[in-house]
Design a protein around this motif. Structure first.
Motif, PDB file in Angstrom:
ATOM      1  N   CYS A  67       0.836  -1.209   0.000  1.00  0.00           N
ATOM      2  CA  CYS A  67       0.000   0.000   0.000  1.00  0.00           C
ATOM      3  C   CYS A  67       0.868   1.256   0.000  1.00  0.00           C
ATOM      4  O   CYS A  67       0.563   2.234  -0.706  1.00  0.00           O
ATOM      5  CB  CYS A  67      -0.920  -0.005   1.225  1.00  0.00           C
ATOM      6  N   ALA A  68       1.938   1.239   0.778  1.00  0.00           N
ATOM      7  CA  ALA A  68       2.836   2.398   0.825  1.00  0.00           C
ATOM      8  C   ALA A  68       3.469   2.654  -0.536  1.00  0.00           C
ATOM      9  O   ALA A  68       3.639   3.814  -0.944  1.00  0.00           O
ATOM     10  CB  ALA A  68       3.915   2.177   1.882  1.00  0.00           C
ATOM     11  N   MET A  69       3.817   1.581  -1.256  1.00  0.00           N
ATOM     12  CA  MET A  69       4.403   1.742  -2.584  1.00  0.00           C
ATOM     13  C   MET A  69       3.437   2.440  -3.537  1.00  0.00           C
ATOM     14  O   MET A  69       3.850   3.167  -4.450  1.00  0.00           O
ATOM     15  CB  MET A  69       4.792   0.374  -3.153  1.00  0.00           C
ATOM     16  N   LEU A  70       2.141   2.209  -3.364  1.00  0.00           N
ATOM     17  CA  LEU A  70       1.142   2.820  -4.241  1.00  0.00           C
ATOM     18  C   LEU A  70       0.796   4.246  -3.814  1.00  0.00           C
ATOM     19  O   LEU A  70       0.474   5.096  -4.652  1.00  0.00           O
ATOM     20  CB  LEU A  70      -0.137   1.980  -4.260  1.00  0.00           C
ATOM     21  N   LEU A  71       0.854   4.530  -2.526  1.00  0.00           N
ATOM     22  CA  LEU A  71       0.432   5.839  -2.022  1.00  0.00           C
ATOM     23  C   LEU A  71       1.537   6.878  -2.088  1.00  0.00           C
ATOM     24  O   LEU A  71       1.269   8.066  -2.326  1.00  0.00           O
ATOM     25  CB  LEU A  71      -0.056   5.711  -0.578  1.00  0.00           C
ATOM     26  N   LEU A  72       2.789   6.443  -1.860  1.00  0.00           N
ATOM     27  CA  LEU A  72       3.894   7.392  -1.711  1.00  0.00           C
ATOM     28  C   LEU A  72       4.630   7.598  -3.017  1.00  0.00           C
ATOM     29  O   LEU A  72       4.757   6.690  -3.839  1.00  0.00           O
ATOM     30  CB  LEU A  72       4.870   6.884  -0.649  1.00  0.00           C
ATOM     31  N   VAL A  95      -3.264  10.951 -11.840  1.00  0.00           N
ATOM     32  CA  VAL A  95      -3.212   9.821 -10.899  1.00  0.00           C
ATOM     33  C   VAL A  95      -3.095   8.498 -11.656  1.00  0.00           C
ATOM     34  O   VAL A  95      -2.292   7.624 -11.291  1.00  0.00           O
ATOM     35  CB  VAL A  95      -4.455   9.811  -9.991  1.00  0.00           C
ATOM     36  N   SER A  96      -3.878   8.323 -12.700  1.00  0.00           N
ATOM     37  CA  SER A  96      -3.880   7.061 -13.444  1.00  0.00           C
ATOM     38  C   SER A  96      -2.508   6.752 -14.020  1.00  0.00           C
ATOM     39  O   SER A  96      -2.029   5.620 -13.955  1.00  0.00           O
ATOM     40  CB  SER A  96      -4.927   7.114 -14.567  1.00  0.00           C
ATOM     41  N   PHE A  97      -1.869   7.770 -14.596  1.00  0.00           N
ATOM     42  CA  PHE A  97      -0.543   7.545 -15.181  1.00  0.00           C
ATOM     43  C   PHE A  97       0.457   7.138 -14.104  1.00  0.00           C
ATOM     44  O   PHE A  97       1.220   6.183 -14.285  1.00  0.00           O
ATOM     45  CB  PHE A  97      -0.066   8.814 -15.891  1.00  0.00           C
ATOM     46  N   ALA A  98       0.463   7.860 -12.991  1.00  0.00           N
ATOM     47  CA  ALA A  98       1.439   7.568 -11.934  1.00  0.00           C
ATOM     48  C   ALA A  98       1.245   6.168 -11.357  1.00  0.00           C
ATOM     49  O   ALA A  98       2.215   5.443 -11.118  1.00  0.00           O
ATOM     50  CB  ALA A  98       1.334   8.618 -10.829  1.00  0.00           C
ATOM     51  N   ILE A  99      -0.012   5.778 -11.151  1.00  0.00           N
ATOM     52  CA  ILE A  99      -0.288   4.467 -10.545  1.00  0.00           C
ATOM     53  C   ILE A  99      -0.044   3.345 -11.542  1.00  0.00           C
ATOM     54  O   ILE A  99       0.714   2.399 -11.265  1.00  0.00           O
ATOM     55  CB  ILE A  99      -1.738   4.402 -10.019  1.00  0.00           C
ATOM     56  N   ASN A 100      -0.647   3.427 -12.709  1.00  0.00           N
ATOM     57  CA  ASN A 100      -0.599   2.317 -13.663  1.00  0.00           C
ATOM     58  C   ASN A 100       0.750   2.165 -14.351  1.00  0.00           C
ATOM     59  O   ASN A 100       1.141   1.051 -14.708  1.00  0.00           O
ATOM     60  CB  ASN A 100      -1.693   2.497 -14.726  1.00  0.00           C
ATOM     61  N   THR A 101       1.463   3.250 -14.546  1.00  0.00           N
ATOM     62  CA  THR A 101       2.710   3.197 -15.304  1.00  0.00           C
ATOM     63  C   THR A 101       3.939   3.091 -14.411  1.00  0.00           C
ATOM     64  O   THR A 101       4.933   2.484 -14.803  1.00  0.00           O
ATOM     65  CB  THR A 101       2.842   4.450 -16.202  1.00  0.00           C
ATOM     66  N   VAL A 102       3.885   3.676 -13.218  1.00  0.00           N
ATOM     67  CA  VAL A 102       5.077   3.734 -12.365  1.00  0.00           C
ATOM     68  C   VAL A 102       4.914   2.897 -11.101  1.00  0.00           C
ATOM     69  O   VAL A 102       5.669   1.952 -10.867  1.00  0.00           O
ATOM     70  CB  VAL A 102       5.410   5.200 -11.994  1.00  0.00           C
ATOM     71  N   ARG A 103       3.924   3.233 -10.291  1.00  0.00           N
ATOM     72  CA  ARG A 103       3.882   2.667  -8.942  1.00  0.00           C
ATOM     73  C   ARG A 103       3.395   1.217  -8.905  1.00  0.00           C
ATOM     74  O   ARG A 103       3.962   0.398  -8.180  1.00  0.00           O
ATOM     75  CB  ARG A 103       3.008   3.541  -8.043  1.00  0.00           C
ATOM     76  N   THR A 156       6.472  11.195  -5.518  1.00  0.00           N
ATOM     77  CA  THR A 156       6.640  12.645  -5.612  1.00  0.00           C
ATOM     78  C   THR A 156       5.373  13.361  -5.162  1.00  0.00           C
ATOM     79  O   THR A 156       5.418  14.416  -4.525  1.00  0.00           O
ATOM     80  CB  THR A 156       6.992  13.048  -7.055  1.00  0.00           C
ATOM     81  N   THR A 157       4.233  12.769  -5.489  1.00  0.00           N
ATOM     82  CA  THR A 157       2.931  13.275  -5.035  1.00  0.00           C
ATOM     83  C   THR A 157       2.239  12.191  -4.224  1.00  0.00           C
ATOM     84  O   THR A 157       2.232  11.026  -4.623  1.00  0.00           O
ATOM     85  CB  THR A 157       2.044  13.668  -6.229  1.00  0.00           C
ATOM     86  N   PHE A 158       1.678  12.581  -3.074  1.00  0.00           N
ATOM     87  CA  PHE A 158       0.937  11.615  -2.254  1.00  0.00           C
ATOM     88  C   PHE A 158      -0.507  11.555  -2.735  1.00  0.00           C
ATOM     89  O   PHE A 158      -1.176  12.585  -2.882  1.00  0.00           O
ATOM     90  CB  PHE A 158       0.960  12.031  -0.780  1.00  0.00           C
ATOM     91  N   TYR A 159      -0.973  10.327  -3.001  1.00  0.00           N
ATOM     92  CA  TYR A 159      -2.361  10.132  -3.431  1.00  0.00           C
ATOM     93  C   TYR A 159      -3.141   9.440  -2.312  1.00  0.00           C
ATOM     94  O   TYR A 159      -2.613   8.569  -1.609  1.00  0.00           O
ATOM     95  CB  TYR A 159      -2.423   9.286  -4.698  1.00  0.00           C
ATOM     96  N   SER A 160      -4.378   9.817  -2.172  1.00  0.00           N
ATOM     97  CA  SER A 160      -5.222   9.230  -1.130  1.00  0.00           C
ATOM     98  C   SER A 160      -5.577   7.788  -1.472  1.00  0.00           C
ATOM     99  O   SER A 160      -5.510   7.371  -2.638  1.00  0.00           O
ATOM    100  CB  SER A 160      -6.506  10.049  -0.960  1.00  0.00           C
ATOM    101  N   VAL A 161      -5.963   7.057  -0.437  1.00  0.00           N
ATOM    102  CA  VAL A 161      -6.369   5.663  -0.638  1.00  0.00           C
ATOM    103  C   VAL A 161      -7.570   5.602  -1.580  1.00  0.00           C
ATOM    104  O   VAL A 161      -7.654   4.718  -2.443  1.00  0.00           O
ATOM    105  CB  VAL A 161      -6.729   5.017   0.718  1.00  0.00           C
TER     106      VAL A 161
END
Length: 343
Positions: free
Chosen positions: A36-41, A63-71, A43-48
């Protein structure tokens, strides 16, 4: 045996089972928290709430790009590679009855890395070819080490020494490839040498995930035979274990796990080396150490990657952090084995 003795033995077994369940549950919860920490933390913090909406398929700008492509790829790579390294390292250490007998020390990851670096620097191959070559090289390396160490009687000490020699040779090959390789390909090659979750893409993960889902249950099933092999060759044979077939099945399963994990993230230092001993300390004796070792591997990789990203001014690959953590333990282990006369 009296009823009192039987009751005492059963009580001890129940206590060890409760300890195994408790420790394994805590490790699983810690792994989940790190995921969960890997997904939330970042450069920008995203809410659960935002992360869950993206994972459910909703499109959110940025948000979609950061989560799906990186985190998400980074988290999944750390999760499955950490479990693969942990369970494979524990398998080798238990089967060969030596804490030094892990894939990093006896040359298996060096074989996979050498093939990957060759494909990157010389063949300029894509990630699929690199993964296939890494697996084949890992299998070929362990086969060579096993055959050279077998002789008339299988020797654990001979296997470790030959593995260390093979690793030194392959490290020299890697150094040569780095010298002759094209300058623009060197950064990609260094990924295999340090171990990193940077740049992992979702399409690269299915081979690793499928391998972990196939071979991890097999190693769990073989856990009983693995414990018997720890008693020694003669004792295991006396108890009805086909030592050659069991050892081959264990080695092949562990090598596939190591090779695919290495092909995805590079040889993350000391995860395979540390996971088994840490898990054994936590769960004690009496029950299989396979699943706890895999979960410890997950915690080491994910926690080290978070440290590498946020604990320092400069961001470091996960392999550097695990190397810093593992090197002191290796020195301590060598001193302890020397005092006991095992070296």
């Amino acid at each position: 045996m009296t009823n009192t003795s039987i009751a005492f033995i059963m009580a001890g077994r129940r206590q060890r089972r409760r300890r195994w369940i408790l420790v394994t549950s805590i490790l699983a919860l810690l792994s989940l928290a790190l995921c969960c920490a890997m997904l939330l933390l970042g450069t920008t913090f995203y809410s659960v709430k935002d992360v869950l909406r993206v994972l459910m398929g909703e499109e959110l700008q940025g948000v979609s790009f950061a989560i799906n492509t990186v985190r998400l790829p980074r988290m999944l790579a750390g999760l499955f590679a950490g479990f693969a390294f942990g369970i494979a390292g524990n398998t080798f250490q238990t089967m060969l009855r030596n804490p030094l007998a892990n894939p990093n020390v006896i040359g298996i990851t060096a074989g996979s890395s050498a093939a990957a670096v060759f494909c990157i620097l010389i063949l300029h191959a894509n990630s699929t070819v690199v993964s296939v070559a890494s697996v084949i090289a890992g299998l070929a390396t362990v086969l060579i080490i096993y055959l050279l160490s077998r002789g008339k009687i299988f020797s654990i000490g001979r296997l470790i020494l030959i593995g260390i020699g093979i690793q030194a040779m392959l490290d020299s090959v890697i150094s040569y490839l780095l010298l002759v390789g094209a300058q623009q390909d060197i950064p990609a090659a260094f990924r295999w040498l340090t171990g990193s979750l940077n740049g992992v893409q979702l399409y690269e993960l299915p081979p690793l995930i499928i391998t972990v889902l196939i071979f991890s249950p097999l190693l769990v099933v073989l856990g009983k035979h693995l414990s018997l092999l720890e008693l020694g060759e003669q004792s295991a044979t006396t108890l009805g274990v086909n030592t050659d077939m069991t050892r081959i099945a264990l080695i092949l399963s562990a090598v596939f796990l190591v090779a695919l994990a290495t092909a995805t993230t590079g040889p993350i230092a000391f995860v395979a080396f540390l996971s088994g001993p840490i898990a054994k300390r936590l769960v004690g004796v009496g029950f299989s150490n396979v699943i706890p070792a895999g979960l410890v591997g997950v915690c080491l990789v994910l926690a080290s990657d978070l440290m590498g990203q946020f604990a320092f001014e400069t961001r470091f690959p996960v392999g550097i952090i695990t190397g810093i953590l593992g090197a002191p333990y290796l020195i301590f282990l060598l001193f302890r084995m020397n005092r006991k006369g095992d070296l």
